[in-house]
Design an enzyme around this catalytic site. Structure first.
Site, PDB file in Angstrom:
ATOM      1  CG  LEU A  14       5.477   7.638  -4.450  1.00 15.37           C
ATOM      2  CD1 LEU A  14       5.515   8.637  -3.301  1.00 15.37           C
ATOM      3  CD2 LEU A  14       5.665   8.359  -5.780  1.00 15.37           C
ATOM      4  CB  THR A  32      13.363  -5.240  -0.250  1.00 14.21           C
ATOM      5  OG1 THR A  32      12.746  -4.091   0.353  1.00 14.21           O
ATOM      6  CG2 THR A  32      14.879  -5.083  -0.234  1.00 14.21           C
ATOM      7  CG  ASP A  56       6.918  -8.896   6.633  1.00 14.11           C
ATOM      8  OD1 ASP A  56       6.785  -7.760   7.151  1.00 14.11           O
ATOM      9  OD2 ASP A  56       6.061  -9.787   6.748  1.00 14.11           O
ATOM     10  CG  ASN A  83       8.270   3.298  -0.587  1.00  7.45           C
ATOM     11  OD1 ASN A  83       7.690   4.363  -0.733  1.00  7.45           O
ATOM     12  ND2 ASN A  83       7.844   2.177  -1.164  1.00  7.45           N
ATOM     13  CB  SER A 134       6.819  11.276   6.182  1.00  6.81           C
ATOM     14  OG  SER A 134       5.769  11.668   7.051  1.00  6.81           O
ATOM     15  CE1 TYR A 148       0.059   6.145   6.085  1.00  4.96           C
ATOM     16  CE2 TYR A 148      -0.853   8.270   5.432  1.00  4.96           C
ATOM     17  CZ  TYR A 148       0.075   7.253   5.252  1.00  4.96           C
ATOM     18  OH  TYR A 148       1.010   7.351   4.256  1.00  4.96           O
ATOM     19  CE  LYS A 152       3.581   7.080   6.341  1.00  4.48           C
ATOM     20  NZ  LYS A 152       4.817   6.371   5.938  1.00  4.48           N
ATOM     21  CB  THR A 183       0.842   5.342  -6.040  1.00  6.41           C
ATOM     22  OG1 THR A 183       0.238   5.690  -4.781  1.00  6.41           O
ATOM     23  CG2 THR A 183       1.895   6.380  -6.419  1.00  6.41           C
TER      24      THR A 183
END
Length: 278
Positions: A14, A32, A56, A83, A134, A148, A152, A183
């Site tokens: 995304l 970036t 990073d 992101n 998120s 995970y 989030k 993705t």
């Protein structure tokens, strides 16, 4: 009105789609990635409005350097998009510190440090936007996604508090909560707990099966998702929470219904917890 963006994690997913969409409409973007060699085509296609740099989010000083570059190249910063991140599958008992601590370093602490670095520039711009990428996993916990989920959920809580802190400066915060989109997330962006315990085959193990069966087959169209994100960013009153896709909305409505049902059932007893009056 043209905006000046800093987007983390633009090497794919995304983040990449968002960078291209923003550049297509004429905005300026500092794109970036940990390895900026994955981004040279953006500069070639948009030489006047795109700059790229290494970022990073787990490396001290990278975020501050990126913000300084955006200000130097564009004269300021209007939109920060957090992101960069990755996933991890495995039962809580299966995960090890070597596996889950890097997840928190990127998904939580990296977001914190990048946001802190960008806030002075965003305050100066007036009417800025902070987009927190998120996940539906930030709405509801699912067996196999526990680590995970934890990262989030942390982003959600941080963002809700941040939204209240920066609102007086005219800065709006948008928490984007995508469901499954096509993705690389289930592919190169997903880590797996090395241990696979048979005791969790019928619970957390189902997420491993889901990954194998759905990588590259997700129903969500990333470009349509980004169209909605851009409309939210452009809105005079952006939403604080922005679930994307049917799965995210189903997760939210199912959780909230169960939450309210449990509250109603236990409220008479749970409210009787104050000290008795003398």
């Amino acid at each position: 009105m043209s905006r000046r963006w800093l987007i983390t994690g633009c090497s794919g997913g995304l983040g990449r789609v968002l960078a291209e969409a923003v550049l297509d409409r004429g905005d300026q973007v500092l794109a970036t990635a940990r390895d900026p060699r994955s981004l040279p085509d953006l500069v070639f296609r948009y030489p006047q409005t795109c700059r790229v740099t290494a970022l990073d989010v787990t490396k001290e000083g990278d975020a501050a350097a990126a913000v300084a570059l955006a200000e130097a190249e564009f004269g300021g910063l209007d939109v920060l998009v957090n992101n960069a991140g990755h996933g991890m599958l495995g039962a809580v008992e299966e995960g090890t510190p070597e596996e889950y601590r890097p997840l928190f370093e990127t998904n939580v602490f990296g977001v914190i440090e990048t946001t802190r670095a960008a806030l002075p520039a965003l305050r100066k711009s007036g009417g800025g936007r902070i987009v927190m990428m998120s996940s539906g996993a930030g709405i509801a916990g699912i067996a196999g996604d526990g680590y995970y989920n934890a990262t989030k959920f942390a982003v959600e809580g941080l963002s809700e508090a941040l939204a209240q802190e920066v609102a007086p400066f005219g800065i709006a915060t948008v928490i984007v909560e995508p469901g499954p989109f096509r993705t690389e997330f289930l592919g190169r962006s997903m880590r797996m707990a090395a241990a696979e315990m048979p005791e969790y085959a019928a619970t957390a193990g189902l997420r491993r099966v889901y990954r194998a069966d759905h990588d590259g087959q997700q129903v969500g169209d990333p470009r349509k998702a980004i169209d909605v994100v851009l409309r939210a960013v452009d809105s005079e009153k952006p939403p604080l929470h922005l679930p994307l896709g049917d799965r995210a909305y189903t997760l939210a409505r199912t959780k909230f219904a169960a939450f309210l049902k449990s509250m109603d059932e236990w409220e008479p007893l749970a409210l009787k917890t104050a000290y008795d009056e003398a």
